[in-house]
Design an enzyme around this catalytic site. Structure first.
Site, PDB file in Angstrom:
ATOM      1  CB  THR A   1      37.932  24.548  25.114  1.00 17.55           C
ATOM      2  OG1 THR A   1      36.571  23.096  24.794  1.00 17.55           O
ATOM      3  CG2 THR A   1      37.698  25.260  23.607  1.00 17.55           C
TER       4      THR A   1
ATOM      5  CB  CYS B   1      50.401  42.716  58.504  1.00 15.07           C
ATOM      6  SG  CYS B   1      49.886  43.125  59.539  1.00 15.07           S
TER       7      CYS B   1
END
Ligand code: PLP
Length: 390
Positions: A243, A331
């Protein structure tokens, strides 16, 4: 207490939605709530809004409205283009060779890896220059008769470099290969005329040009048969089931229209802010280097590496001072990991961990830039002193 200043310099990550866009979208949440695929008048009102949006976008892309496929954003547009073209080629027994670069967004990179690893496609990952530019001659040499398509981004998200798309697309066509470009970062800053670019498919995402999040578009040139990635109903001419997100689509069209109506003044502002930022950083921060192409770069995009600094630490400290930026270094395990894009550009890992991207926007002021440069210079020195003590 003095309120902390906030300077948002991460417009490549996302932009605020323009209030005029929000206003255009609002009726489609409540008053015009129909399903664009319904046969009754309530649905037809939504359908009309979707048709109008398609026409607006097609006008800016200089294509037919039937050549626009609505999606949920840049990632889906990229997936549909790349996977859809590859699957069709496989079905029709065309070729098995794909061309790309090592600096594409993961929406392209991971999809091409999947096609190679799971479906046996052969991929050529072209090298890029230190400035992040694809070499036209190397691209020509990589094209072969079995090449199905090439996907090369219009402008890079990490270093801002603009690729020579018209030349690359023309070369792909000499080998009957399709050419897709990821224009997610370029949209709202560079022209999107698909005829002038000469490409076959182009991806955009509304939230990068002051539109809403979760909606995008893919231009697919007439006659190209794409196997849908998201199979379902017959929406979007069978190219993408589901949709329609009517408010999102209306908002994207409005945002694109505003961005291109105001392109000259907006990009002039971006460029002035960007150049003030680049000049300030290079003259006031020691051990700073610009990454990406010095001239062929997005008007709003500045990116750097800093010697003896980790990008993730820099981000955290800048955030404490109210400056929102981004870094491609990660990191994940306690050890800093360099940006793969910068490694592909030939930066050594110890420099590539110190990356910072600062992307300006409509509301960025000279005072914001000056504050950022000053804060950055202090922060870089502080981080280096801390590092020397460890
Ligand atoms: N392609 C590029 C170049 C991008 O920068 C991004 C988002 O940062 C995407 C694709 C993905 O877009 P989206 O966030 O709409 O999925």
């Amino acid at each position: 207490m003095v309120a902390q200043r906030t300077v948002y310099l991460d417009h490549s990550a996302t932009t605020p939605t323009d209030p005029r866009v929000v206003e255009a979208m609002l009726p489609y949440f409540s008053e015009v709530y129909g399903n664009g695929s319904s046969a009754h008048s309530v649905g037809r009102k939504a359908e009309q809004a979707i048709d109008d949006a398609r026409e607006t976008i097609a006008r800016i892309f200089n294509c037919n409205p039937t050549e626009i496929v609505f999606t949920s954003g840049g990632t889906e547009s990229d997936n549909l283009a790349v996977r859809g073209a590859a699957w069709t080629a496989r079905q029709l027994g065309l070729g098995h060779h794909l061309i790309t670069t090592p600096i594409e967004h993961s929406a392209i990179g991971n999809t091409i890896d999947q096609l190679a690893d799971v479906m046996g496609f052969e991929r050529t990952v072209l090298p890029v220059s230190r400035a992040g530019m694809v070499d036209v001659e190397e691209f020509a040499a990589a094209c072969r008769n079995e090449t199905v398509f090439a996907s090369i981004m219009y402008a890079n998200n990490e270093v801002g470099t603009i690729e020579p798309i018209p030349q690359l697309a023309a070369l792909a066509h000499e080998h009957n290969a399709l050419f897709h470009t990821d224009a997610v970062q370029a949209a709202g800053q560079l022209m999107l005329d698909v005829q002038a670019l000469g490409i076959d498919m182009l991806s955009v995402s509304a939230h990068k040009f002051y539109g809403p999040k979760g909606v995008g578009a893919l231009f697919v040139r007439e006659g190209i048969d794409l196997t849908p990635s998201q199979s379902g109903g017959s929406h979007e001419d069978g190219r993408r089931g589901g949709t329609h997100n009517t408010p999102g689509i209306v908002g994207m069209a409005k945002a694109l229209e505003l961005a291109y109506d105001e392109l000259e003044t907006r990009t002039a502002h971006y460029q002035t802010m960007r150049d003030r930022l680049i000049d300030g950083v290079l003259s006031k921060v020691s051990g700073a280097h610009l990454t990406g192409h010095p001239e062929q770069r997005l008007p709003a995009h500045a990116s750097f590496v800093f010697e003896e600094v980790e990008g993730t630490m820099l981000l955290m400290h800048l955030d404490l001072k109210g400056v929102a930026a981004s870094s491609a270094s990660a990191c994940k395990t306690g050890n800093p990991e360099p940006s793969s894009v910068l490694l592909a550009l030939g930066f050594p890992p110890e420099l590539a961990i110190g990356s910072l991207r600062l992307t300006v926007g409509r509301m960025t002021t000279e005072a914001d830039i000056d504050y950022t440069v000053e804060t950055l210079a202090e922060t870089v020195e502080k981080l280096r002193r801390l590092r020397a003590m460890m």
